[in-house]
Motif scaffolding. Structure first.
Motif, PDB file in Angstrom:
ATOM      1  N   ALA A 126       0.721  -1.202  -0.134  1.00  0.00           N
ATOM      2  CA  ALA A 126       0.143  -0.034  -0.017  1.00  0.00           C
ATOM      3  C   ALA A 126       0.748   1.364  -0.177  1.00  0.00           C
ATOM      4  CB  ALA A 126      -1.141   0.045   0.985  1.00  0.00           C
ATOM      5  N   GLY A 127       2.184   1.388   0.017  1.00  0.00           N
ATOM      6  CA  GLY A 127       3.073   2.264   0.022  1.00  0.00           C
ATOM      7  C   GLY A 127       2.902   3.281   1.273  1.00  0.00           C
ATOM      8  N   GLY A 128       2.506   2.908   2.060  1.00  0.00           N
ATOM      9  CA  GLY A 128       2.395   3.833   3.376  1.00  0.00           C
ATOM     10  C   GLY A 128       0.930   4.499   3.454  1.00  0.00           C
ATOM     11  N   LEU A 129       0.096   4.435   2.578  1.00  0.00           N
ATOM     12  CA  LEU A 129      -1.046   5.087   2.287  1.00  0.00           C
ATOM     13  C   LEU A 129      -1.725   4.735   3.606  1.00  0.00           C
ATOM     14  CD1 LEU A 129      -2.034   4.430  -1.253  1.00  0.00           C
ATOM     15  CD2 LEU A 129      -1.168   6.490  -0.235  1.00  0.00           C
ATOM     16  N   VAL A 130      -2.689   5.674   4.126  1.00  0.00           N
ATOM     17  CA  VAL A 130      -3.502   5.736   5.300  1.00  0.00           C
ATOM     18  C   VAL A 130      -4.981   6.423   4.757  1.00  0.00           C
ATOM     19  CG1 VAL A 130      -1.591   5.632   6.918  1.00  0.00           C
ATOM     20  CG2 VAL A 130      -2.657   7.949   6.118  1.00  0.00           C
ATOM     21  N   GLY A 131      -5.644   6.157   5.542  1.00  0.00           N
ATOM     22  CA  GLY A 131      -7.018   6.814   5.531  1.00  0.00           C
ATOM     23  C   GLY A 131      -7.780   6.672   4.217  1.00  0.00           C
ATOM     24  N   GLU A 132      -8.296   7.678   3.666  1.00  0.00           N
ATOM     25  CA  GLU A 132      -8.779   7.584   2.452  1.00  0.00           C
ATOM     26  C   GLU A 132      -8.284   6.956   1.197  1.00  0.00           C
ATOM     27  OE1 GLU A 132     -12.176  10.079  -0.286  1.00  0.00           O
ATOM     28  OE2 GLU A 132     -11.225  11.156   1.435  1.00  0.00           O
ATOM     29  N   ALA A 133      -7.000   7.290   1.183  1.00  0.00           N
ATOM     30  CA  ALA A 133      -6.069   7.198   0.080  1.00  0.00           C
ATOM     31  C   ALA A 133      -5.913   5.437   0.144  1.00  0.00           C
ATOM     32  CB  ALA A 133      -4.721   7.641   0.063  1.00  0.00           C
ATOM     33  N   LEU A 134      -5.662   5.084   1.659  1.00  0.00           N
ATOM     34  CA  LEU A 134      -5.587   3.562   1.658  1.00  0.00           C
ATOM     35  C   LEU A 134      -6.911   2.818   1.320  1.00  0.00           C
ATOM     36  CD1 LEU A 134      -4.135   0.915   2.836  1.00  0.00           C
ATOM     37  CD2 LEU A 134      -4.860   1.665   5.010  1.00  0.00           C
ATOM     38  N   TYR A 135      -7.993   3.291   1.660  1.00  0.00           N
ATOM     39  CA  TYR A 135      -9.228   2.757   1.354  1.00  0.00           C
ATOM     40  C   TYR A 135      -9.544   2.650  -0.220  1.00  0.00           C
ATOM     41  CZ  TYR A 135     -14.408   2.450   1.161  1.00  0.00           C
ATOM     42  OH  TYR A 135     -15.633   2.059   0.928  1.00  0.00           O
ATOM     43  N   GLN A 136      -9.062   3.666  -1.058  1.00  0.00           N
ATOM     44  CA  GLN A 136      -9.418   3.801  -2.220  1.00  0.00           C
ATOM     45  C   GLN A 136      -8.274   2.800  -3.259  1.00  0.00           C
ATOM     46  OE1 GLN A 136     -11.703   5.182  -3.689  1.00  0.00           O
ATOM     47  NE2 GLN A 136     -12.375   6.764  -2.513  1.00  0.00           N
ATOM     48  N   SER A 137      -7.407   2.464  -2.296  1.00  0.00           N
ATOM     49  CA  SER A 137      -6.248   1.392  -3.038  1.00  0.00           C
ATOM     50  C   SER A 137      -6.566   0.141  -3.117  1.00  0.00           C
ATOM     51  CB  SER A 137      -4.652   1.713  -2.311  1.00  0.00           C
ATOM     52  OG  SER A 137      -4.857   1.247  -1.002  1.00  0.00           O
ATOM     53  N   PHE A 138      -7.582  -0.156  -2.214  1.00  0.00           N
ATOM     54  CA  PHE A 138      -8.064  -1.821  -2.196  1.00  0.00           C
ATOM     55  C   PHE A 138      -8.644  -2.055  -3.280  1.00  0.00           C
ATOM     56  CE2 PHE A 138      -8.218  -0.992   2.813  1.00  0.00           C
ATOM     57  CZ  PHE A 138      -7.015  -1.629   2.817  1.00  0.00           C
ATOM     58  N   ASP A 139      -8.638  -3.226  -3.998  1.00  0.00           N
ATOM     59  CA  ASP A 139      -9.454  -3.634  -4.738  1.00  0.00           C
ATOM     60  C   ASP A 139     -10.762  -4.199  -4.407  1.00  0.00           C
ATOM     61  OD1 ASP A 139      -9.434  -6.570  -3.741  1.00  0.00           O
ATOM     62  OD2 ASP A 139      -7.316  -6.698  -4.743  1.00  0.00           O
ATOM     63  N   ASP A 140     -11.657  -4.437  -5.295  1.00  0.00           N
ATOM     64  CA  ASP A 140     -13.260  -4.710  -4.656  1.00  0.00           C
ATOM     65  C   ASP A 140     -13.140  -5.935  -3.396  1.00  0.00           C
ATOM     66  OD1 ASP A 140     -14.285  -2.773  -6.105  1.00  0.00           O
ATOM     67  OD2 ASP A 140     -14.873  -4.094  -7.897  1.00  0.00           O
ATOM     68  N   ILE A 141     -12.344  -6.822  -3.921  1.00  0.00           N
ATOM     69  CA  ILE A 141     -12.472  -8.020  -2.854  1.00  0.00           C
ATOM     70  C   ILE A 141     -11.938  -7.755  -1.628  1.00  0.00           C
ATOM     71  CG2 ILE A 141     -11.561 -10.409  -2.591  1.00  0.00           C
ATOM     72  CD1 ILE A 141     -13.598 -10.181  -4.732  1.00  0.00           C
ATOM     73  N   ARG A 142     -10.915  -7.085  -1.397  1.00  0.00           N
ATOM     74  CA  ARG A 142     -10.229  -6.602   0.002  1.00  0.00           C
ATOM     75  C   ARG A 142     -11.186  -5.638   0.359  1.00  0.00           C
ATOM     76  NH1 ARG A 142      -4.156  -5.381   0.036  1.00  0.00           N
ATOM     77  NH2 ARG A 142      -4.926  -3.874  -1.628  1.00  0.00           N
ATOM     78  N   ARG A 143     -11.488  -4.735  -0.302  1.00  0.00           N
ATOM     79  CA  ARG A 143     -12.569  -3.578   0.218  1.00  0.00           C
ATOM     80  C   ARG A 143     -13.782  -4.402   0.913  1.00  0.00           C
ATOM     81  NH1 ARG A 143     -12.994  -0.819  -3.921  1.00  0.00           N
ATOM     82  NH2 ARG A 143     -11.463   0.487  -3.621  1.00  0.00           N
ATOM     83  N   ALA A 144     -14.265  -5.353   0.244  1.00  0.00           N
ATOM     84  CA  ALA A 144     -15.614  -5.898   0.580  1.00  0.00           C
ATOM     85  C   ALA A 144     -15.252  -6.621   1.978  1.00  0.00           C
ATOM     86  CB  ALA A 144     -16.057  -6.900  -0.328  1.00  0.00           C
ATOM     87  N   GLY A 145     -13.940  -7.412   2.077  1.00  0.00           N
ATOM     88  CA  GLY A 145     -13.752  -7.824   3.284  1.00  0.00           C
ATOM     89  C   GLY A 145     -13.628  -7.130   4.220  1.00  0.00           C
ATOM     90  N   GLU A 173      -2.487  -6.412   7.503  1.00  0.00           N
ATOM     91  CA  GLU A 173      -2.614  -7.187   6.324  1.00  0.00           C
ATOM     92  C   GLU A 173      -4.127  -7.393   5.939  1.00  0.00           C
ATOM     93  OE1 GLU A 173      -1.280 -11.372   3.960  1.00  0.00           O
ATOM     94  OE2 GLU A 173       0.040 -10.291   5.199  1.00  0.00           O
ATOM     95  N   VAL A 174      -4.734  -7.155   4.828  1.00  0.00           N
ATOM     96  CA  VAL A 174      -6.002  -7.473   4.371  1.00  0.00           C
ATOM     97  C   VAL A 174      -6.246  -8.372   3.252  1.00  0.00           C
ATOM     98  CG1 VAL A 174      -8.112  -6.136   3.668  1.00  0.00           C
ATOM     99  CG2 VAL A 174      -6.468  -4.980   5.020  1.00  0.00           C
ATOM    100  N   ARG A 175      -7.150  -9.413   3.424  1.00  0.00           N
ATOM    101  CA  ARG A 175      -7.332 -10.355   2.372  1.00  0.00           C
ATOM    102  C   ARG A 175      -8.867 -10.311   2.357  1.00  0.00           C
ATOM    103  NH1 ARG A 175      -3.842 -15.515   4.628  1.00  0.00           N
ATOM    104  NH2 ARG A 175      -1.636 -14.333   4.659  1.00  0.00           N
ATOM    105  N   GLY A 176      -9.483 -10.982   1.363  1.00  0.00           N
ATOM    106  CA  GLY A 176     -10.812 -10.925   1.149  1.00  0.00           C
ATOM    107  C   GLY A 176     -11.706 -11.538   2.187  1.00  0.00           C
TER     108      GLY A 176
END
Length: 295
Positions: A126-145, A173-176
């Motif tokens: 995630a390159g050190g992203l946090v907050g909204e930028a981190l949330y936007q960086s997730f693909d659909d599967i990880r964001r859904a998880g 670490e985030v997985r689906g």
């Protein structure tokens, strides 16, 4: 033998909205050699099926197969008389038919989830992203998880002021189907305490292990909530005064039991977050906040 029975079918999704597609319906009489198959029926309206046997010979097995949802099967008795038999059947989305996800915006997330994502700068890739930028960086599967787990863990109240989500400090670490996070020591203590209240029960943790980034941690027990389907599981690991948790939601065969999905439609793959979404809404009335565009 009278063959003037009628069956009315109302086919809906987990929100109670009629399916907006055409479906195939197969019926098989359990006493007679009568097995009508009707194809391309419009599920956006009530489906009416006629010329069925009734009374003592009105026992039918049915299967209904929509293009974008799991096929569902069951049994129905066709009544004698002028009134039709009626069935409302709920269908879970087939995760393989989802073409895109309509997600909530970051400002519309709960305060607890916004805070957690803002305090999680060390997620690999995630390159050190946090907050909204981190949330936007997730693909659909990880964001859904993460949305599934956040909603379920927010609804799992440890006491009057704290939820499971409020005691998760930093996601690593985030997985689906799960995420791994540093958690407050208090989360483990409150979880153990809530075994006595019936909120959690201890389970075997042997199948759970940490990713390689976590060094020196040892198993420190695993616990599940008690729902029939969609259990929250917290598997703890300890290193000195630090605690990490593997946090996931178990479907426990929920699609098959809740929705009567045909057994041969399952693949045996790991729990898909879109299936958990459907179980949480249907079984627990918990809405993770995202929606699907389906093919």
């Amino acid at each position: 033998m009278p063959q003037n029975g009628r069956l009315r079918l109302n086919l809906v999704d987990v929100f109670g909205k009629r399916l907006q597609e055409r479906v195939d319906v197969s019926l098989r009489n359990l006493d007679l050699t009568h097995a009508p198959v009707l194809r391309g029926l419009d599920a956006s309206k009530v489906i009416n099926i006629t010329d069925l046997f009734t009374g003592t010979h009105g026992h039918y097995e049915f299967t209904i197969d929509p293009p974008s949802y799991h096929p569902v099967g069951g049994f129905v008795d066709i009544k004698s008389g002028s009134n039709p038999s009626e069935e409302t059947i709920i269908f879970p989305i087939d995760s393989g038919k989802v073409v895109s996800v309509i997600r909530p915006t970051f400002p519309n997330l709960t305060k607890e989830l916004r805070t957690l994502l803002s305090n999680s700068p060390n997620i690999p890739g995630a390159g050190g992203l946090v907050g909204e930028a981190l949330y936007q960086s997730f693909d659909d599967i990880r964001r859904a998880g993460i949305l599934n787990i956040a909603r379920k863990s927010l609804a799992t109240r440890l006491n009057d002021t704290q939820s499971v989500l409020s005691l998760i400090r930093e996601v690593r670490e985030v997985r689906g189907d799960r995420f791994f996070a540093f958690v407050d020591r208090q989360l483990r203590e409150e979880t153990i305490h809530n075994v006595n209240t019936g909120l959690f029960h201890e389970v075997n943790s042997i199948l759970h292990s940490l990713p390689p980034q976590f060094v020196g941690f040892e198993h420190a027990k695993s616990f599940k909530t008690g729902e029939a389907y969609g259990n929250l599981q917290l598997t703890f690991f300890k290193r000195g005064e630090d605690f990490v948790a593997d946090i996931d939601i178990d479907d426990a065969g929920g699609l098959g039991h809740l929705f009567q999905v045909l057994r041969n439609h399952f693949t045996g793959n790991p729990t898909h977050p879109y299936n958990i979404h459907q179980i949480l809404i249907r079984h627990q009335r918990l809405d993770p906040g995202y929606r699907f565009n389906i093919s």
